[in-house]
Design an enzyme around this catalytic site. Structure first.
Site, PDB file in Angstrom:
ATOM      1  N   LYS A 177     -49.437   1.088  -2.581  1.00 10.19           N
ATOM      2  CA  LYS A 177     -48.711   1.938  -3.514  1.00 10.19           C
ATOM      3  C   LYS A 177     -47.298   2.135  -2.972  1.00 10.19           C
ATOM      4  O   LYS A 177     -47.058   2.108  -1.770  1.00 10.19           O
ATOM      5  CB  LYS A 177     -49.406   3.284  -3.718  1.00 10.19           C
ATOM      6  CG  LYS A 177     -49.556   4.163  -2.500  1.00 10.19           C
ATOM      7  CD  LYS A 177     -48.351   4.990  -2.087  1.00 10.19           C
ATOM      8  CE  LYS A 177     -47.875   5.877  -3.223  1.00 10.19           C
ATOM      9  NZ  LYS A 177     -46.677   6.687  -2.734  1.00 10.19           N
ATOM     10  N   THR A 188     -41.883   5.088   1.192  1.00 13.03           N
ATOM     11  CA  THR A 188     -42.986   5.939   0.748  1.00 13.03           C
ATOM     12  C   THR A 188     -44.043   4.995   0.218  1.00 13.03           C
ATOM     13  O   THR A 188     -44.113   4.723  -0.965  1.00 13.03           O
ATOM     14  CB  THR A 188     -42.540   6.908  -0.348  1.00 13.03           C
ATOM     15  OG1 THR A 188     -41.536   7.732   0.187  1.00 13.03           O
ATOM     16  CG2 THR A 188     -43.697   7.799  -0.777  1.00 13.03           C
ATOM     17  N   GLU A 267     -39.500   3.381  -9.599  1.00 12.81           N
ATOM     18  CA  GLU A 267     -39.411   4.591 -10.417  1.00 12.81           C
ATOM     19  C   GLU A 267     -38.392   4.448 -11.552  1.00 12.81           C
ATOM     20  O   GLU A 267     -37.354   5.098 -11.586  1.00 12.81           O
ATOM     21  CB  GLU A 267     -39.090   5.805  -9.535  1.00 12.81           C
ATOM     22  CG  GLU A 267     -40.238   6.131  -8.599  1.00 12.81           C
ATOM     23  CD  GLU A 267     -40.053   7.404  -7.811  1.00 12.81           C
ATOM     24  OE1 GLU A 267     -41.077   7.955  -7.359  1.00 12.81           O
ATOM     25  OE2 GLU A 267     -38.915   7.846  -7.628  1.00 12.81           O
TER      26      GLU A 267
END
Length: 396
Positions: A177, A188, A267
């Site tokens: 992920k 992240t 994102e």
């Protein structure tokens, strides 16, 4: 000699590995939020972690084990990072594992991995209740890949089979992920790489560290580095096959695939750019400039606007403080040269051609420094309205 073949599927195709994902109540709307990886044989495990000085509790828990320990179980939750939770965060992991009992399937040095909001206590009750419902003989890699997602737009996985010259073969695959808070020096991100190859611990660590420099450490979405970043390799040796060179190469492919999926997610990102810096004084200087380009907000917003503003490229290179000279610098968008050793090549026709390059989903921005033989490629994406929207209300 060896042959590497991409194959379809998830890590549950690898001999001896089992996995699944469930909804344990950490996320709303019945979304999957808790997963596991189990091996029928204890695995040699190697990992690299974030360089953020505030490492999360799961990382500290992992590092309490002796080097070269073996494990057969990884528990992964989303929505809660268990970061900045102090000693209590580690104690909660120990408490959680002490409450799990899978009968004859005993856990060996279990590992916890978490991702999500920083600064909240781990919801032990929900995780324990969810984990107790696991069937450790499940093979559902798709559920696992969705259970570990946070702001990801899509699940991320890959699989390869390696055929060796002696007729043996092994498989290797990954689930990961990562979409935001992505910066060189990991991201992240969580990435779990499983293989039935019989890989020695030293070889796992060597290949992880070497390959990270041109994969996970070469991508940037937003220039931020989180507290939980983890790349983990689990090797159960069930195939009894191994070749050091083949393993290092296929691991590079797996890590590169996962890195590119993360930066493409970004994102809300729509563009992926390879910032290829060549002919710098050294490889280190090329890396500095390439990473500066992949991190620059002004460059990212120009990509979003499909604006071939080479001034932002040149300015960022100069600001990186590497050795450079505008009379030796050449900047190209793919094969469209826009600046050539002090000469501006940016007439209307050239600008239109460069603009067409930036309309593509993927492209290269090539910066020839003209002072040496150093080179490095970093990877970045555009930054637009969706990124702000996602991160403005991340805790909700």
């Amino acid at each position: 000699m060896f042959t590497i073949l991409p194959i379809k599927g998830y890590i549950d195709q690898i001999d001896g590995f089992y996995c699944d994902g469930i909804h344990a109540g950490l996320k709303s709307n019945s979304k999957l939020d808790l997963g596991f990886i189990y091996s029928d044989k204890p695995c040699t495990v190697g990992a690299i972690f974030t360089e953020n000085r505030f490492q999360a509790a799961p990382l500290k828990h992992f590092l309490q084990y002796e080097e070269n320990f073996k494990t057969n179980f990884v528990l992964i939750n989303s929505k809660n990072a268990n970061a900045l939770t102090g000693r209590k965060g580690i104690e909660n992991i120990n408490t959680l594992f002490s409450q799990l009992d899978f009968g004859s399937l005993k856990l060996v040095n279990p590992i916890m991995s978490s991702t999500g909001v920083i600064g909240n206590p781990l919801p032990i009750e929900k995780i324990v209740a969810g984990a107790k419902s696991f069937d450790l003989t499940s093979k559902n890699g798709e559920n696992l890949s969705r259970a570990i997602m946070t702001t990801d737009a899509y699940a991320k996985s890959c699989m390869y089979e390696v055929k060796l010259e002696d007729g043996t073969s092994f498989k290797i695959g990954a689930v990961a992920k990562g979409a935001g808070m992505i910066n060189p020096n990991l991201a992240t991100m969580l990435c779990f790489i499983c293989t039935d190859a019989a890989v020695p611990y030293a070889d796992i660590m060597e290949a992880l560290k070497t390959n990270s420099e041109t994969t996970f450490n070469a991508i940037s979405v937003d220039g931020d580095t989180s507290t939980n970043d983890t790349v983990m390799v689990l090797s159960n040796g069930n195939s009894n096959a191994y070749n050091k060179e083949a393993f290092a190469e296929v691991l590079r492919l797996v890590m590169f695939d996962m890195a590119m999926l993360m930066v493409a997610d970004g994102e809300g990102a729509k563009k992926v750019a390879a910032f290829e810096v060549i002919n710098a004084v050294s490889n280190e200087q090329a890396m500095i400039a390439a990473k500066a380009l992949s991190n620059s907000l002004l460059v990212k917003t120009a990509l979003f606007g499909e604006d071939p503003n080479f001034g932002r490229i040149a300015s960022t290179i100069g600001a990186s403080r590497i050795d450079c000279d505008d009379e030796k610098l050449v900047i190209s968008y793919n094969d469209v040269v826009v600046f050539n050793k002090g000469e501006i090549c940016f007439d209307a026709a050239t600008e239109a051609r460069a603009g067409d390059v930036l309309k593509k989903d993927k492209y290269k921005i090539i910066c020839d420094i003209g002072l040496g033989e150093g080179r490095f490629t970093a990877y970045g994406c555009d930054l637009g309205y969706k990124y702000v929207e996602i991160n403005a209300d991340y805790r909700s």
